[in-house]
Design a protein around this motif. Structure first.
Motif, PDB file in Angstrom:
ATOM      1  N   SER A 111     -48.760   5.331 -17.444  1.00 26.79           N
ATOM      2  CA  SER A 111     -47.513   4.574 -17.622  1.00 26.79           C
ATOM      3  C   SER A 111     -47.557   3.704 -18.878  1.00 26.79           C
ATOM      4  O   SER A 111     -46.521   3.336 -19.407  1.00 26.79           O
ATOM      5  N   PHE A 148     -48.100   0.764 -18.842  1.00 28.03           N
ATOM      6  CA  PHE A 148     -47.571  -0.524 -18.391  1.00 28.03           C
ATOM      7  C   PHE A 148     -48.765  -1.263 -17.775  1.00 28.03           C
ATOM      8  O   PHE A 148     -49.301  -0.839 -16.751  1.00 28.03           O
ATOM      9  N   VAL A 155     -50.627  -4.285 -16.104  1.00 28.96           N
ATOM     10  CA  VAL A 155     -50.359  -5.447 -15.248  1.00 28.96           C
ATOM     11  C   VAL A 155     -51.675  -6.154 -14.933  1.00 28.96           C
ATOM     12  O   VAL A 155     -52.693  -5.502 -14.661  1.00 28.96           O
ATOM     13  N   ASN A 198     -53.995  -3.155 -12.886  1.00 30.20           N
ATOM     14  CA  ASN A 198     -53.642  -1.850 -12.317  1.00 30.20           C
ATOM     15  C   ASN A 198     -54.641  -0.786 -12.756  1.00 30.20           C
ATOM     16  O   ASN A 198     -55.127  -0.802 -13.889  1.00 30.20           O
ATOM     17  N   GLU A 224     -54.859   3.221 -12.741  1.00 29.21           N
ATOM     18  CA  GLU A 224     -54.093   4.455 -12.508  1.00 29.21           C
ATOM     19  C   GLU A 224     -55.018   5.652 -12.310  1.00 29.21           C
ATOM     20  O   GLU A 224     -56.242   5.568 -12.522  1.00 29.21           O
ATOM     21  N   CYS A 246     -51.875  -0.866  -7.856  1.00 32.70           N
ATOM     22  CA  CYS A 246     -51.282  -1.961  -8.634  1.00 32.70           C
ATOM     23  C   CYS A 246     -52.278  -3.122  -8.795  1.00 32.70           C
ATOM     24  O   CYS A 246     -53.212  -3.282  -8.004  1.00 32.70           O
ATOM     25  N   ALA A 247     -51.984  -3.952  -9.778  1.00 29.29           N
ATOM     26  CA  ALA A 247     -52.828  -5.110 -10.086  1.00 29.29           C
ATOM     27  C   ALA A 247     -52.921  -6.094  -8.909  1.00 29.29           C
ATOM     28  O   ALA A 247     -53.979  -6.655  -8.641  1.00 29.29           O
ATOM     29  N   GLU A 248     -51.803  -6.297  -8.224  1.00 29.40           N
ATOM     30  CA  GLU A 248     -51.783  -7.292  -7.154  1.00 29.40           C
ATOM     31  C   GLU A 248     -52.721  -6.890  -6.022  1.00 29.40           C
ATOM     32  O   GLU A 248     -53.481  -7.705  -5.495  1.00 29.40           O
ATOM     33  N   ILE A 252     -42.404 -10.354 -14.066  1.00 27.33           N
ATOM     34  CA  ILE A 252     -42.759  -9.083 -13.457  1.00 27.33           C
ATOM     35  C   ILE A 252     -42.459  -9.154 -11.947  1.00 27.33           C
ATOM     36  O   ILE A 252     -42.707 -10.168 -11.319  1.00 27.33           O
ATOM     37  N   SER A 253     -41.912  -8.048 -11.412  1.00 26.63           N
ATOM     38  CA  SER A 253     -41.538  -8.044  -9.999  1.00 26.63           C
ATOM     39  C   SER A 253     -42.477  -7.135  -9.207  1.00 26.63           C
ATOM     40  O   SER A 253     -42.535  -5.934  -9.459  1.00 26.63           O
ATOM     41  N   PRO A 254     -43.239  -7.682  -8.259  1.00 24.71           N
ATOM     42  CA  PRO A 254     -44.187  -6.860  -7.497  1.00 24.71           C
ATOM     43  C   PRO A 254     -43.486  -5.791  -6.659  1.00 24.71           C
ATOM     44  O   PRO A 254     -42.379  -6.013  -6.147  1.00 24.71           O
ATOM     45  N   CYS A 255     -44.133  -4.638  -6.511  1.00 20.65           N
ATOM     46  CA  CYS A 255     -43.542  -3.544  -5.716  1.00 20.65           C
ATOM     47  C   CYS A 255     -43.606  -3.893  -4.223  1.00 20.65           C
ATOM     48  O   CYS A 255     -44.287  -4.837  -3.812  1.00 20.65           O
TER      49      CYS A 255
HETATM   50  N1  THU Z   1     -47.631  -2.022 -11.344  1.00 20.69           N
HETATM   51  C1  THU Z   1     -48.415  -3.073 -10.972  1.00 20.69           C
HETATM   52  O1  THU Z   1     -49.647  -3.040 -11.133  1.00 20.69           O
HETATM   53  N2  THU Z   1     -47.806  -4.152 -10.418  1.00 20.69           N
HETATM   54  C2  THU Z   1     -46.462  -4.312 -10.318  1.00 20.69           C
HETATM   55  O2  THU Z   1     -46.019  -5.359  -9.856  1.00 20.69           O
HETATM   56  C3  THU Z   1     -45.566  -3.249 -10.750  1.00 20.69           C
HETATM   57  C4  THU Z   1     -46.196  -1.986 -11.155  1.00 20.69           C
HETATM   58  C5  THU Z   1     -48.270  -0.886 -12.005  1.00 20.69           C
HETATM   59  C6  THU Z   1     -48.346   0.388 -11.221  1.00 20.69           C
HETATM   60  C7  THU Z   1     -48.474   1.405 -12.338  1.00 20.69           C
HETATM   61  O3  THU Z   1     -49.829   1.481 -12.735  1.00 20.69           O
HETATM   62  C8  THU Z   1     -47.688   0.792 -13.485  1.00 20.69           C
HETATM   63  O4  THU Z   1     -47.590  -0.599 -13.187  1.00 20.69           O
HETATM   64  C9  THU Z   1     -46.290   1.367 -13.660  1.00 20.69           C
HETATM   65  O5  THU Z   1     -45.589   1.354 -12.483  1.00 20.69           O
END
Ligand code: THU
Length: 160
Positions: A41, A43, A45, A61, A63, A72-74, A109-112
């Motif tokens: 991604s 992206f 985090v 995060n 992957e 995810c990072a959280e 940033i908004s957590p999933c």
């Molecule tokens: N991701 C996180 O680690 N935390 C979030 O709050 C949102 C998404 C990661 C998951 C994936 O590795 C990447 O960001 C894109 O979705």
């Protein structure tokens, strides 16, 4: 018919308004983004958890080419904190992210959903609200408790 309204209280602070510990948490979460493994991604985090013993632990995060196997990072951070210190409550979780341009996101940033569920479990297992800080360069959201991020969440009481 009845209506149930659940509202969330968010405090928005600029970076200049943060106290020393808050600054430290933001710096730790930002720094953790540089150790993300996000080749798919791009992206990145990072998260930083302030524990009740004063320690800050970080994660990011991770992957995987089999996409759902990544995390995810959280969750990486909370699972690490809770496995390392199973009896120590998490006081605050701070999250920051860099987008595909490499810059920190402007908006917080908004957590999933899955991370929110894990955040809620962490809060419940310690019987202690966990403050959540969501970093954006435009400002940082402060939310008093994980419960506020998942107001109609699944909890242990549902299992009985
Ligand atoms: N991701 C996180 O680690 N935390 C979030 O709050 C949102 C998404 C990661 C998951 C994936 O590795 C990447 O960001 C894109 O979705």
């Amino acid at each position: 018919m009845k209506e149930i309204i659940k509202s969330v209280h968010i405090t928005l602070k600029e970076e200049g308004e943060l106290n020393e510990v808050e600054q430290e948490l933001v710096a730790a979460a930002k720094e953790a983004t540089f150790r993300s493994y996000a080749p798919y991604s791009r992206f990145c985090v990072g998260a930083a958890a302030l524990l009740d013993n004063g320690e800050i632990v970080t994660g990011n995060n991770q992957e995987n080419c089999a996409y759902p196997s990544g995390l995810c990072a959280e969750r990486t951070t909370l699972f690490y904190a809770n496995s390392r210190y199973p009896d120590v409550p998490v006081r605050t979780l701070c999250i920051a992210a860099r987008d595909t341009s490499g810059s920190f996101t402007k908006e917080p940033i908004s957590p999933c959903g899955a991370c929110r569920q894990v955040m809620l479990e962490t809060e419940h297992r310690f019987g202690h609200p966990m403050q959540v800080m969501l970093f954006g360069t435009n400002g940082i959201y402060f939310i008093d408790s994980a419960q506020d991020l998942l107001p109609v969440g699944f909890d242990q009481d549902s299992l009985v």
